[in-house]
Motif scaffolding. Structure first.
Motif, PDB file in Angstrom:
ATOM      1  N   ARG A   6     -17.279 -32.208  12.419  1.00  0.00           N
ATOM      2  CA  ARG A   6     -18.502 -32.998  12.510  1.00  0.00           C
ATOM      3  C   ARG A   6     -18.662 -33.552  13.927  1.00  0.00           C
ATOM      4  NH1 ARG A   6     -19.188 -36.980   7.738  1.00  0.00           N
ATOM      5  NH2 ARG A   6     -19.661 -35.002   6.750  1.00  0.00           N
ATOM      6  N   LEU A   7     -19.843 -33.289  14.503  1.00  0.00           N
ATOM      7  CA  LEU A   7     -20.148 -33.776  15.841  1.00  0.00           C
ATOM      8  C   LEU A   7     -21.070 -34.984  15.750  1.00  0.00           C
ATOM      9  CD1 LEU A   7     -20.904 -30.355  17.612  1.00  0.00           C
ATOM     10  CD2 LEU A   7     -18.681 -31.492  17.253  1.00  0.00           C
ATOM     11  N   GLY A   8     -20.746 -36.044  16.475  1.00  0.00           N
ATOM     12  CA  GLY A   8     -21.619 -37.198  16.632  1.00  0.00           C
ATOM     13  C   GLY A   8     -22.386 -37.026  17.930  1.00  0.00           C
ATOM     14  N   ILE A   9     -23.686 -37.099  17.863  1.00  0.00           N
ATOM     15  CA  ILE A   9     -24.506 -36.789  19.035  1.00  0.00           C
ATOM     16  C   ILE A   9     -25.570 -37.867  19.227  1.00  0.00           C
ATOM     17  CG2 ILE A   9     -25.970 -35.050  20.153  1.00  0.00           C
ATOM     18  CD1 ILE A   9     -24.779 -32.995  18.103  1.00  0.00           C
ATOM     19  N   ASP A  10     -25.576 -38.470  20.410  1.00  0.00           N
ATOM     20  CA  ASP A  10     -26.634 -39.396  20.787  1.00  0.00           C
ATOM     21  C   ASP A  10     -27.926 -38.594  20.963  1.00  0.00           C
ATOM     22  OD1 ASP A  10     -27.873 -41.790  21.954  1.00  0.00           O
ATOM     23  OD2 ASP A  10     -27.702 -40.709  23.849  1.00  0.00           O
ATOM     24  N   ILE A  11     -29.067 -39.242  20.877  1.00  0.00           N
ATOM     25  CA  ILE A  11     -30.343 -38.532  21.040  1.00  0.00           C
ATOM     26  C   ILE A  11     -30.904 -38.715  22.454  1.00  0.00           C
ATOM     27  CG2 ILE A  11     -32.739 -38.307  20.245  1.00  0.00           C
ATOM     28  CD1 ILE A  11     -31.754 -39.265  17.454  1.00  0.00           C
ATOM     29  N   ASP A  12     -31.246 -39.945  22.823  1.00  0.00           N
ATOM     30  CA  ASP A  12     -31.993 -40.187  24.062  1.00  0.00           C
ATOM     31  C   ASP A  12     -31.099 -40.081  25.295  1.00  0.00           C
ATOM     32  OD1 ASP A  12     -34.587 -40.778  22.836  1.00  0.00           O
ATOM     33  OD2 ASP A  12     -33.470 -42.425  21.925  1.00  0.00           O
ATOM     34  N   GLY A  13     -31.512 -39.218  26.217  1.00  0.00           N
ATOM     35  CA  GLY A  13     -30.746 -38.987  27.434  1.00  0.00           C
ATOM     36  C   GLY A  13     -29.634 -37.972  27.244  1.00  0.00           C
ATOM     37  N   THR A  14     -29.473 -37.505  26.004  1.00  0.00           N
ATOM     38  CA  THR A  14     -28.446 -36.515  25.685  1.00  0.00           C
ATOM     39  C   THR A  14     -29.140 -35.265  25.130  1.00  0.00           C
ATOM     40  OG1 THR A  14     -26.874 -38.302  25.223  1.00  0.00           O
ATOM     41  CG2 THR A  14     -26.315 -36.131  24.376  1.00  0.00           C
ATOM     42  N   VAL A  15     -29.781 -35.398  23.981  1.00  0.00           N
ATOM     43  CA  VAL A  15     -30.563 -34.289  23.418  1.00  0.00           C
ATOM     44  C   VAL A  15     -31.949 -34.265  24.049  1.00  0.00           C
ATOM     45  CG1 VAL A  15     -31.529 -33.277  21.320  1.00  0.00           C
ATOM     46  CG2 VAL A  15     -29.263 -34.310  21.274  1.00  0.00           C
ATOM     47  N   THR A  16     -32.491 -35.456  24.322  1.00  0.00           N
ATOM     48  CA  THR A  16     -33.755 -35.497  25.071  1.00  0.00           C
ATOM     49  C   THR A  16     -33.425 -35.516  26.555  1.00  0.00           C
ATOM     50  OG1 THR A  16     -33.953 -37.915  25.196  1.00  0.00           O
ATOM     51  CG2 THR A  16     -34.890 -36.827  23.242  1.00  0.00           C
ATOM     52  N   TYR A  86     -20.683 -26.387  12.840  1.00  0.00           N
ATOM     53  CA  TYR A  86     -20.332 -27.800  12.695  1.00  0.00           C
ATOM     54  C   TYR A  86     -21.446 -28.545  11.967  1.00  0.00           C
ATOM     55  CZ  TYR A  86     -17.525 -26.430  16.772  1.00  0.00           C
ATOM     56  OH  TYR A  86     -16.680 -25.780  17.627  1.00  0.00           O
ATOM     57  N   GLU A  87     -21.121 -29.731  11.490  1.00  0.00           N
ATOM     58  CA  GLU A  87     -22.138 -30.640  10.980  1.00  0.00           C
ATOM     59  C   GLU A  87     -22.624 -31.478  12.158  1.00  0.00           C
ATOM     60  OE1 GLU A  87     -20.211 -32.900   7.942  1.00  0.00           O
ATOM     61  OE2 GLU A  87     -20.390 -31.284   6.477  1.00  0.00           O
ATOM     62  N   LEU A  88     -23.931 -31.532  12.376  1.00  0.00           N
ATOM     63  CA  LEU A  88     -24.517 -32.268  13.492  1.00  0.00           C
ATOM     64  C   LEU A  88     -25.049 -33.600  12.981  1.00  0.00           C
ATOM     65  CD1 LEU A  88     -26.487 -29.377  15.263  1.00  0.00           C
ATOM     66  CD2 LEU A  88     -24.066 -30.013  15.481  1.00  0.00           C
ATOM     67  N   PHE A  89     -24.373 -34.684  13.361  1.00  0.00           N
ATOM     68  CA  PHE A  89     -24.756 -36.040  12.971  1.00  0.00           C
ATOM     69  C   PHE A  89     -25.250 -36.762  14.216  1.00  0.00           C
ATOM     70  CE2 PHE A  89     -23.125 -37.357   8.656  1.00  0.00           C
ATOM     71  CZ  PHE A  89     -23.039 -36.064   8.165  1.00  0.00           C
ATOM     72  N   TYR A  90     -26.549 -37.023  14.257  1.00  0.00           N
ATOM     73  CA  TYR A  90     -27.137 -37.726  15.402  1.00  0.00           C
ATOM     74  C   TYR A  90     -27.063 -39.222  15.130  1.00  0.00           C
ATOM     75  CZ  TYR A  90     -28.733 -33.112  16.687  1.00  0.00           C
ATOM     76  OH  TYR A  90     -28.766 -31.779  17.019  1.00  0.00           O
ATOM     77  N   ILE A  91     -26.487 -39.943  16.081  1.00  0.00           N
ATOM     78  CA  ILE A  91     -26.329 -41.389  15.960  1.00  0.00           C
ATOM     79  C   ILE A  91     -26.973 -42.007  17.190  1.00  0.00           C
ATOM     80  CG2 ILE A  91     -24.692 -43.293  15.800  1.00  0.00           C
ATOM     81  CD1 ILE A  91     -22.740 -41.269  14.449  1.00  0.00           C
ATOM     82  N   GLU A 117     -28.917 -40.926  12.101  1.00  0.00           N
ATOM     83  CA  GLU A 117     -28.654 -42.349  11.871  1.00  0.00           C
ATOM     84  C   GLU A 117     -29.232 -43.150  13.030  1.00  0.00           C
ATOM     85  OE1 GLU A 117     -26.231 -45.418   9.774  1.00  0.00           O
ATOM     86  OE2 GLU A 117     -26.357 -43.287   9.310  1.00  0.00           O
ATOM     87  N   LEU A 118     -30.160 -44.049  12.725  1.00  0.00           N
ATOM     88  CA  LEU A 118     -30.742 -44.927  13.742  1.00  0.00           C
ATOM     89  C   LEU A 118     -30.127 -46.309  13.549  1.00  0.00           C
ATOM     90  CD1 LEU A 118     -34.478 -43.777  13.561  1.00  0.00           C
ATOM     91  CD2 LEU A 118     -32.586 -42.802  14.889  1.00  0.00           C
ATOM     92  N   SER A 121     -29.006 -50.431  17.538  1.00  0.00           N
ATOM     93  CA  SER A 121     -28.070 -51.102  18.435  1.00  0.00           C
ATOM     94  C   SER A 121     -27.308 -50.041  19.229  1.00  0.00           C
ATOM     95  CB  SER A 121     -27.082 -51.934  17.616  1.00  0.00           C
ATOM     96  OG  SER A 121     -25.923 -52.212  18.342  1.00  0.00           O
ATOM     97  N   HIS A 122     -26.881 -50.418  20.430  1.00  0.00           N
ATOM     98  CA  HIS A 122     -26.078 -49.478  21.213  1.00  0.00           C
ATOM     99  C   HIS A 122     -24.656 -49.365  20.676  1.00  0.00           C
ATOM    100  CE1 HIS A 122     -28.923 -48.277  24.199  1.00  0.00           C
ATOM    101  NE2 HIS A 122     -29.302 -49.529  24.357  1.00  0.00           N
ATOM    102  N   ASP A 123     -24.274 -50.231  19.754  1.00  0.00           N
ATOM    103  CA  ASP A 123     -22.947 -50.151  19.152  1.00  0.00           C
ATOM    104  C   ASP A 123     -22.961 -49.063  18.077  1.00  0.00           C
ATOM    105  OD1 ASP A 123     -20.471 -50.415  18.050  1.00  0.00           O
ATOM    106  OD2 ASP A 123     -20.695 -52.510  17.482  1.00  0.00           O
ATOM    107  N   LYS A 124     -22.449 -47.923  18.434  1.00  0.00           N
ATOM    108  CA  LYS A 124     -22.459 -46.765  17.536  1.00  0.00           C
ATOM    109  C   LYS A 124     -21.107 -46.532  16.878  1.00  0.00           C
ATOM    110  CE  LYS A 124     -25.861 -44.739  20.588  1.00  0.00           C
ATOM    111  NZ  LYS A 124     -26.095 -43.732  21.617  1.00  0.00           N
TER     112      LYS A 124
END
Length: 187
Positions: A6-16, A86-91, A117-118, A121-124
Motif C-alpha cells: 500500500r502506497l500513501g500518496i500526497d495530492i497537491d504538489g506531488t500528484v498535481t 499496489y493499493e494507492l491511498f491518497y492522503i 483521505e482528506l 491538516s498537514h498532520d498525515k
C-alpha cells in the motif's frame, strides 16, 4: 524484507503539478512571482504577508486551484502502472468538504485510486498509520521527515524549491515520477 502493498500518496504538489499555484499567486500578488521564488512552504514568508492574509487568500482560491491543477508531469503513467501492483491511498491536507472537487478531479484526469483521505491538516501521520501504508510520497519537507520518523517507513520526497534540506537516511529525494518508480523497486 517486507513486501510493499500500500502506497500513501500526497495530492497537491506531488500528484498535481507543484507550479499550479503560481498563476493564482501572480494574479493576486504580482506577475513577478515565479515558481523558483517559492523557497518556503509557508507562502506568507515568501510573499511577506501575514498568516491571516494567506489563510484568507487560500480559502478564497483553493477550490478553483484544486479544480484546475494539472497532473504532475509523468505521474499518470506511473500511477496507472502502480494501480495494478499496489493499493494507492491518497492522503491529503485538503479539507473534507472538498471531497467532491477532489474525486471529480481524479475522475476527470483518469488518476487511479483505491482510497482518498482528506485530513484537513498537514498532520498525515495518523491517517498513514491507520491505513497501514508501506511507503509515503510527499512534497512537504517536515511532513516527509515526520512520517518517516514516526512510522519508520520510507518516504519519497518530490523535489521543489520549498523543500531543500538535508534528508534523513530513509527519506529519498526524487526529481521525476520515473525516478520515483525506479526507487520504489529498490525499497
Amino acid at each position: 524484507m517486507q513486501k510493499i502493498k500500500r502506497l500513501g500518496i500526497d495530492i497537491d504538489g506531488t500528484v498535481t503539478c507543484p507550479t499550479a499555484l503560481v498563476p493564482y499567486l501572480q494574479r493576486s500578488f504580482g506577475s513577478h512571482i515565479k515558481y523558483e521564488d517559492i523557497t518556503a512552504y509557508d507562502l506568507g514568508v515568501v510573499l511577506n504577508k501575514s498568516a491571516e492574509e494567506m489563510y484568507d487568500w487560500f480559502m478564497a482560491n483553493q477550490e478553483e486551484i484544486y479544480i484546475h491543477s494539472p497532473v504532475a508531469e509523468g505521474a499518470l503513467p506511473v500511477l496507472k502502472e502502480w494501480s495494478e501492483q499496489y493499493e494507492l491511498f491518497y492522503i491529503s491536507a485538503r479539507y473534507g468538504y472538498l471531497d467532491r472537487v477532489t474525486s471529480d478531479w481524479f475522475e476527470k484526469h483518469g488518476v487511479p485510486f483505491h482510497h482518498i483521505e482528506l485530513t484537513g491538516s498537514h498532520d498525515k501521520i495518523e491517517a498513514a498509520r491507520q491505513h497501514q501504508v508501506d511507503v509515503f510520497f510527499e512534497d512537504k519537507l517536515d511532513n516527509a521527515i515526520a512520517i518517516n520518523r514516526e512510522l519508520d517507513i520510507p518516504v519519497v520526497l518530490f523535489d521543489t524549491p520549498y523543500n531543500q534540506s538535508e534528508l534523513p537516511a530513509n527519506v529519498h529525494r526524487v526529481y521525476t515520477w520515473e525516478e520515483a518508480k525506479i526507487l520504489l523497486k529498490t525499497l
